[in-house]
Motif scaffolding. Structure first.
Motif, PDB file in Angstrom:
ATOM      1  N   MET A   1     -44.798   0.395   9.909  1.00 24.80           N
ATOM      2  CA  MET A   1     -45.694   0.346  11.070  1.00 24.80           C
ATOM      3  C   MET A   1     -44.956  -0.122  12.315  1.00 24.80           C
ATOM      4  O   MET A   1     -45.165   0.406  13.414  1.00 24.80           O
ATOM      5  CB  MET A   1     -46.872  -0.595  10.804  1.00 24.80           C
ATOM      6  N   ALA A   2     -44.106  -1.125  12.149  1.00 25.36           N
ATOM      7  CA  ALA A   2     -43.416  -1.698  13.305  1.00 25.36           C
ATOM      8  C   ALA A   2     -42.384  -0.732  13.882  1.00 25.36           C
ATOM      9  O   ALA A   2     -42.283  -0.587  15.102  1.00 25.36           O
ATOM     10  CB  ALA A   2     -42.742  -3.007  12.901  1.00 25.36           C
ATOM     11  N   TRP A   3     -41.617  -0.074  13.028  1.00 23.84           N
ATOM     12  CA  TRP A   3     -40.527   0.768  13.524  1.00 23.84           C
ATOM     13  C   TRP A   3     -40.814   2.266  13.444  1.00 23.84           C
ATOM     14  O   TRP A   3     -40.175   3.046  14.121  1.00 23.84           O
ATOM     15  CB  TRP A   3     -39.232   0.465  12.781  1.00 23.84           C
ATOM     16  N   GLY A   4     -41.758   2.665  12.617  1.00 21.91           N
ATOM     17  CA  GLY A   4     -42.017   4.090  12.458  1.00 21.91           C
ATOM     18  C   GLY A   4     -43.366   4.534  12.977  1.00 21.91           C
ATOM     19  O   GLY A   4     -43.641   5.720  13.036  1.00 21.91           O
ATOM     20  N   GLY A   5     -44.228   3.608  13.319  1.00 20.07           N
ATOM     21  CA  GLY A   5     -45.508   3.962  13.891  1.00 20.07           C
ATOM     22  C   GLY A   5     -46.625   4.142  12.895  1.00 20.07           C
ATOM     23  O   GLY A   5     -47.768   4.324  13.290  1.00 20.07           O
ATOM     24  N   ALA A   6     -46.364   4.106  11.593  1.00 22.47           N
ATOM     25  CA  ALA A   6     -47.414   4.275  10.585  1.00 22.47           C
ATOM     26  C   ALA A   6     -47.069   3.435   9.362  1.00 22.47           C
ATOM     27  O   ALA A   6     -45.903   3.160   9.089  1.00 22.47           O
ATOM     28  CB  ALA A   6     -47.549   5.745  10.193  1.00 22.47           C
ATOM     29  N   PHE A   7     -48.104   3.054   8.637  1.00 22.02           N
ATOM     30  CA  PHE A   7     -47.886   2.270   7.416  1.00 22.02           C
ATOM     31  C   PHE A   7     -47.054   3.092   6.429  1.00 22.02           C
ATOM     32  O   PHE A   7     -47.352   4.258   6.179  1.00 22.02           O
ATOM     33  CB  PHE A   7     -49.236   1.884   6.793  1.00 22.02           C
ATOM     34  N   LEU A   8     -46.021   2.498   5.892  1.00 19.40           N
ATOM     35  CA  LEU A   8     -45.077   3.128   4.964  1.00 19.40           C
ATOM     36  C   LEU A   8     -44.319   4.300   5.589  1.00 19.40           C
ATOM     37  O   LEU A   8     -43.840   5.185   4.869  1.00 19.40           O
ATOM     38  CB  LEU A   8     -45.767   3.588   3.674  1.00 19.40           C
ATOM     39  N   ALA A   9     -44.199   4.316   6.904  1.00 20.13           N
ATOM     40  CA  ALA A   9     -43.393   5.357   7.549  1.00 20.13           C
ATOM     41  C   ALA A   9     -41.936   5.173   7.134  1.00 20.13           C
ATOM     42  O   ALA A   9     -41.458   4.053   6.970  1.00 20.13           O
ATOM     43  CB  ALA A   9     -43.529   5.268   9.065  1.00 20.13           C
ATOM     44  N   ASN A  10     -41.238   6.264   6.963  1.00 19.84           N
ATOM     45  CA  ASN A  10     -39.844   6.209   6.542  1.00 19.84           C
ATOM     46  C   ASN A  10     -38.978   5.783   7.720  1.00 19.84           C
ATOM     47  O   ASN A  10     -38.837   6.511   8.694  1.00 19.84           O
ATOM     48  CB  ASN A  10     -39.393   7.574   6.015  1.00 19.84           C
ATOM     49  N   VAL A  11     -38.389   4.608   7.619  1.00 19.08           N
ATOM     50  CA  VAL A  11     -37.523   4.099   8.681  1.00 19.08           C
ATOM     51  C   VAL A  11     -36.055   4.096   8.250  1.00 19.08           C
ATOM     52  O   VAL A  11     -35.198   3.715   9.027  1.00 19.08           O
ATOM     53  CB  VAL A  11     -37.958   2.686   9.128  1.00 19.08           C
ATOM     54  N   LEU A  12     -35.792   4.497   7.017  1.00 20.11           N
ATOM     55  CA  LEU A  12     -34.423   4.548   6.512  1.00 20.11           C
ATOM     56  C   LEU A  12     -33.909   5.976   6.543  1.00 20.11           C
ATOM     57  O   LEU A  12     -34.671   6.938   6.500  1.00 20.11           O
ATOM     58  CB  LEU A  12     -34.371   4.009   5.071  1.00 20.11           C
ATOM     59  N   SER A  13     -32.608   6.101   6.568  1.00 15.18           N
ATOM     60  CA  SER A  13     -31.989   7.425   6.559  1.00 15.18           C
ATOM     61  C   SER A  13     -32.304   8.143   5.255  1.00 15.18           C
ATOM     62  O   SER A  13     -32.327   7.533   4.184  1.00 15.18           O
ATOM     63  CB  SER A  13     -30.475   7.283   6.715  1.00 15.18           C
ATOM     64  N   LYS A  14     -32.542   9.440   5.349  1.00 14.62           N
ATOM     65  CA  LYS A  14     -32.815  10.217   4.140  1.00 14.62           C
ATOM     66  C   LYS A  14     -31.547  10.538   3.373  1.00 14.62           C
ATOM     67  O   LYS A  14     -31.605  10.983   2.238  1.00 14.62           O
ATOM     68  CB  LYS A  14     -33.567  11.496   4.496  1.00 14.62           C
ATOM     69  N   GLY A  15     -30.391  10.348   3.966  1.00 16.77           N
ATOM     70  CA  GLY A  15     -29.127  10.545   3.263  1.00 16.77           C
ATOM     71  C   GLY A  15     -28.882  11.998   2.901  1.00 16.77           C
ATOM     72  O   GLY A  15     -29.481  12.921   3.430  1.00 16.77           O
ATOM     73  N   LYS A  16     -27.991  12.187   1.932  1.00 23.89           N
ATOM     74  CA  LYS A  16     -27.615  13.519   1.481  1.00 23.89           C
ATOM     75  C   LYS A  16     -28.501  13.916   0.297  1.00 23.89           C
ATOM     76  O   LYS A  16     -28.779  13.105  -0.585  1.00 23.89           O
ATOM     77  CB  LYS A  16     -26.148  13.497   1.051  1.00 23.89           C
ATOM     78  N   LEU A  17     -28.915  15.170   0.261  1.00 16.59           N
ATOM     79  CA  LEU A  17     -29.807  15.663  -0.774  1.00 16.59           C
ATOM     80  C   LEU A  17     -29.225  15.431  -2.166  1.00 16.59           C
ATOM     81  O   LEU A  17     -28.043  15.670  -2.398  1.00 16.59           O
ATOM     82  CB  LEU A  17     -30.075  17.158  -0.551  1.00 16.59           C
TER      83      LEU A  17
END
Length: 146
Positions: free
Chosen positions: A88-104
């Protein structure tokens, strides 16, 4: 109760580390394959339960601090909420992904799913273990007619 035979205790002592390793593997790779926090937590609980069954309640509680286990188990929902609030604080929504998705298909390719799997795995594992430990406290023969 004193626990089981020396053979059972020895086998449990040998395999319990492997059971914990497998539980953590399931938790950490849950976003890549079947598994995740719940399945891995069940495997972790089975590791603790095998120690409880092999050694008995009294010997298990000598090395396992019940207060620490309860505190970790109680911290699970708070940690989950904390990850959600960070979203919520960094992504704008509860449980928003704020970490890098990395390599598949890499271990770090799921953003916040991996931390959530870890929190859920610890919560489920300790909750199941504490339920069985609480049931082990009861004496089923107490109050029975003789």
């Amino acid at each position: 109760k004193p626990g089981m035979t020396v053979i059972i205790k020895t086998v449990v002592r040998i395999i319990v580390g492997l059971v914990f390793l497998y539980g953590f593997y399931i938790i950490l790779h849950g976003h890549l394959s079947p598994g995740g926090g719940f399945g891995g937590g069940v495997v972790l609980a089975l590791g603790l339960l095998s120690v409880l069954l092999a050694y008995g309640r009294d010997d298990t509680l000598k090395w396992l601090r019940r207060g620490l286990v309860r505190n970790l188990e109680n911290a699970g929902p708070l940690l989950f909420l904390g990850v959600g609030l960070i979203g919520m604080a960094w992504g704008g929504a509860f449980l928003a992904n704020v970490l890098s998705k990395g390599k598949l298909f890499a271990l770090l390719s799921s953003g916040i799913i991996l931390p959530l799997n870890i929190v859920i795995g610890v919560k489920v594992g300790l909750s199941l273990f504490l339920v069985v430990l609480a049931l082990a406290e009861f004496d089923l023969n107490e109050g029975a007619d003789e």
